[in-house]
Design a protein around this motif. Structure first.
Motif, PDB file in Angstrom:
ATOM      1  N   ARG A   1      -5.041  -8.155  -6.516  1.00 19.79           N
ATOM      2  CA  ARG A   1      -3.505  -7.398  -6.304  1.00 19.79           C
ATOM      3  C   ARG A   1      -3.870  -5.902  -5.923  1.00 19.79           C
ATOM      4  NH1 ARG A   1      -0.029  -6.170 -11.676  1.00 19.79           N
ATOM      5  NH2 ARG A   1      -1.756  -4.882 -12.352  1.00 19.79           N
TER       6      ARG A   1
ATOM      7  N   LYS B   1      -4.548  -6.102  -2.213  1.00 13.88           N
ATOM      8  CA  LYS B   1      -3.316  -6.010  -1.397  1.00 13.88           C
ATOM      9  C   LYS B   1      -2.722  -4.766  -1.203  1.00 13.88           C
ATOM     10  CE  LYS B   1      -1.102  -9.123  -0.197  1.00 13.88           C
ATOM     11  NZ  LYS B   1      -1.024  -9.505   1.328  1.00 13.88           N
ATOM     12  N   GLU B   2      -2.584  -3.787  -2.055  1.00 16.35           N
ATOM     13  CA  GLU B   2      -1.937  -2.632  -2.312  1.00 16.35           C
ATOM     14  C   GLU B   2      -2.763  -1.502  -1.454  1.00 16.35           C
ATOM     15  OE1 GLU B   2      -0.437   0.722  -5.512  1.00 16.35           O
ATOM     16  OE2 GLU B   2      -1.060  -1.261  -6.068  1.00 16.35           O
TER      17      GLU B   2
ATOM     18  N   ARG C   1      -3.039 -13.035  -2.483  1.00 15.00           N
ATOM     19  CA  ARG C   1      -4.122 -13.321  -3.362  1.00 15.00           C
ATOM     20  C   ARG C   1      -4.719 -14.534  -3.683  1.00 15.00           C
ATOM     21  NH1 ARG C   1      -0.913 -11.647  -8.587  1.00 15.00           N
ATOM     22  NH2 ARG C   1      -2.802 -11.682  -9.719  1.00 15.00           N
TER      23      ARG C   1
END
Length: 514
Positions: A202, A205-206, A230
Motif C-alpha cells: 500500500r 502505491k502511495e 497491490r
C-alpha cells in the motif's frame, strides 16, 4: 536522459554457493522515488548492500551519472553521494541528537567538539528538509519516529544525494508515516533521489514513482507505480496469486482464558516498563496490542511467557498462575509463544530443524521413551510439519540457521501451533518475512482463533493488528491508554493518536469494555 544510477548484470555468489543476485539490471532516475520490493531472499538487500559498498559484486558494473564506480566500502559510497538508512538504527543511545548527526565528521573548536556548531547545523538541516528533531535531546529518550529522522539527517549531513531507505515505516504510527512521506517528497523536491525498500505494498502505491520487483535473485519486472496494483505486485513477488485480505469468519467468544491484573515490570536498570496492566483474553478471539515499539509490549510478552520476572500483579491461564515461574511451567500451563526475536528466543540456531520442532516436547511421549529420545518419531513428525507448513528445506537434519528468515519463522509457527495451546502469544509474528510467508502465518493465526484458542497478538504493523484482531488494546509508555471492543470500528488514524499518547481513555471508560 541517462539514469542517475545503473547497476548492470550484477552477480553475487557467496562462498557457500548461494547465488543472491543473478544478472540483475537496476536503474534509478534522478529525482524519483523508486520502490524495490521482493520476498525475503529475493536479493534486494544484497543488491542495495552492493550499491552502498557493504558487499562486493562477483560480476557486473555500477554507473553513477554515467561513470563507472567501484565502491570498496560504505565510505566510498558516501563520498560519492550514496547514503543508506538501515532498518536497525545505528545511533549511540547516550549521545544527543546533534552529537549523533555529526559523529565522525564533527565540527571542531580547539581540537574538541564544537557543540554550538553541531546544534546549529542540526537545526539548519532539520528546517531545510522538514525533519523535526530535538538537537539537544539524548537519543535514548526520544521516540522511534524521531530516531529515524536523526538517521536520515545524519546521512544528509554527509552529503548524500541518493538515499536508500530500508523498511523505513516498519515501526512508525500512521501519523509518523505520513510525516516521513512528506519529508521524502520534500527531499525529492530539493533534488534528492530515494530508493524505498518496503514490504508494505500500500505504501509502494502511495509514495513511489516506479517499482522494481525481484524474485529468486532476478528482476521480475519494472513498472510505473500508477500502472500497478497491490495484487499485481504481490503476484510478481511470489509467483502466484496472494490474498492480501484476511478472511476472518465469525466466531462466538468463549470462556476467559488469560486474566492479567495490575501487572508491573521493572527493568534491571530500575526503569518501570509496565504500569499496572490489566486485561483479559477469551477463547475464540484475537486480542491485538497496538503501540509504537518500546512502550512495554516486549516486556509484556516476555513476562507472560516466563522470560522476565514481574514486579507486581497476577496473571493466570484457565485459573492457573503463570507469573514468576519459568518458560517450561508456563508452557505446561497451556501457553505457546512466538517470540519477537526468533534468533535469540525462538530457535537454537546450531540445532537441526528436527530438534527445533520438538524442543518444547522432547521430554514427553511419544518422543521420549525411557531414558532416550525416539528419533524415528521425531523425524516422522518433522517431515509431516515440514510438508504441512511449507518449510523449504531438503530435510529436517539441516541446522535451522541454514534456512531463510521466512522459513525460520515457519519452524517456530509449526512448533507453537501444534503444541495445542489454550493461549497463543504471537509477538511480531510476520516481522521480516515475505508476502507469501506473511499470508500463511496470518491464516494460521486466524485458524487458531477459529478453533477456539485465545490469541494475544503484539505487532508493530498496525494494519496487521487491525485486520487480525477482534478487540484492540493500545499501549503507551507501559500503560494501556485505550481499549476498543470492536477492531473494525476504529481507524488507523484514531489508534495512532493513542499510540503517540495524544489521546487517552479514562480508567472508567476502559474498565467498561475490558
Amino acid at each position: 536522459m541517462a539514469a542517475l544510477i545503473e547497476m548492470r548484470e550484477i552477480v553475487k555468489i557467496y562462498p557457500n554457493g548461494v547465488v543472491a543476485n543473478d544478472g540483475v539490471n537496476f536503474s534509478v532516475d534522478r529525482g524519483e522515488i523508486h520502490a524495490l520490493v521482493g520476498e525475503n531472499g529475493a536479493g534486494k538487500s544484497t543488491l542495495m548492500k552492493i550499491l552502498y559498498g557493504m558487499e562486493r559484486p562477483t560480476g557486473g558494473e555500477i554507473l553513477l551519472d554515467g561513470q563507472p564506480v567501484h565502491f570498496h566500502s560504505s565510505n566510498d559510497a558516501i563520498a560519492a553521494g550514496v547514503g543508506m538508512v538501515h532498518q536497525n538504527f545505528m545511533l549511540v543511545p547516550s549521545f544527543t541528537v546533534a552529537e549523533n548527526i555529526v559523529l565522525g565528521q564533527e565540527p571542531l573548536r580547539n581540537g574538541l567538539l564544537d557543540q554550538a556548531e553541531a546544534l546549529r547545523v542540526t537545526r539548519e538541516l532539520s528546517q531545510q528538509y522538514g525533519l523535526r528533531v530535538e538537537p539537544e535531546a539524548v537519543v535514548d529518550s526520544i521516540n522511534v519516529g524521531m530516531r529515524q529522522r536523526v538517521e536520515i539527517l545524519k546521512t544528509l549531513y554527509r552529503g548524500a544525494q541518493v538515499l536508500i531507505l530500508d523498511e523505513p515505516t516498519a515501526v512508525l504510527t500512521p501519523q509518523e508515516t505520513q510525516e516521513l512521506f512528506a519529508a521524502v517528497r520534500k527531499l525529492v523536491d530539493q533534488g534528492k533521489t530515494v530508493i524505498f525498500i518496503t514490504h508494505k505494498l500500500r505504501e509502494v502505491k502511495e509514495i513511489s514513482n516506479r517499482v522494481t520487483v525481484m524474485r529468486s535473485g532476478k528482476v521480475m519486472g519494472v513498472v510505473q507505480t500508477e500502472d500497478a496494483t497491490r495484487e499485481s505486485l504481490a503476484r510478481m513477488m511470489v509467483g502466484r496469486d496472494v490474498f492480501l485480505q484476511v478472511n476472518k469468519p465469525p466466531v462466538t467468544r468463549g470462556k476467559k482464558v488469560l486474566e492479567v491484573h495490575n501487572l508491573s515490570y521493572v527493568s534491571e536498570t530500575g526503569r518501570t516498563m509496565l504500569h499496572n496492566v490489566s486485561f483479559n483474553v477469551y477463547g475464540g478471539e484475537v486480542l491485538g496490542i497496538a503501540g509504537v515499539e518500546g512502550n512495554g509490549q516486549t516486556e509484556l510478552a516476555e513476562t507472560l511467557s516466563g522470560l522476565r520476572p514481574a514486579a507486581t500483579g497476577t496473571a493466570s491461564v484457565n485459573g492457573k498462575a503463570i507469573l514468576n515461574t519459568n518458560p517450561r511451567t508456563v508452557r505446561l500451563s497451556g501457553v505457546a509463544h512466538i517470540p519477537e526475536d526468533r534468533l535469540t528466543n525462538g530457535l537454537a540456531l546450531t540445532a537441526s530443524i528436527d530438534e527445533n520442532l520438538i524442543v518444547d516436547r522432547y521430554f514427553r511421549p511419544p518422543f521420549h521413551r525411557g531414558l532416550f529420545i525416539d528419533y524415528k518419531v521425531v523425524e516422522k513428525q518433522s517431515a509431516d510439519l515440514i510438508q504441512e507448513y511449507g518449510i523449504r528445506t531438503p530435510n529436517g537434519k539441516l541446522p535451522v540457521k541454514s534456512l531463510s528468515g521466512g522459513n525460520m519463522q515457519k519452524v517456530i509457527v509449526a512448533r507453537e501451533f501444534t503444541s495445542d495451546p489454550a493461549l497463543l502469544i504471537a509477538a511480531q509474528p510476520t516481522r521480516g518475512i515475505d508476502v507469501g510467508a506473511t499470508e500463511f502465518v496470518r491464516d494460521q493465526l486466524v485458524k487458531q482463533r477459529t478453533d477456539g484458542k485465545a490469541v494475544l497478538l503484539i505487532s508493530a504493523d498496525l494494519s496487521e493488528v487491525m485486520s487480525l484482531s477482534d478487540r484492540i488494546i493500545v499501549m503507551y509508555e507501559g500503560e494501556i491508554t485505550g481499549v476498543f471492543p470492536d477492531a473494525a470500528s476504529v481507524s488507523e488514524e484514531e489508534l495512532g493518536l493513542y499510540m503517540l499518547g495524544i489521546k487517552r481513555q479514562t480508567k472508567e471508560e476502559m474498565e467498561a469494555v475490558l
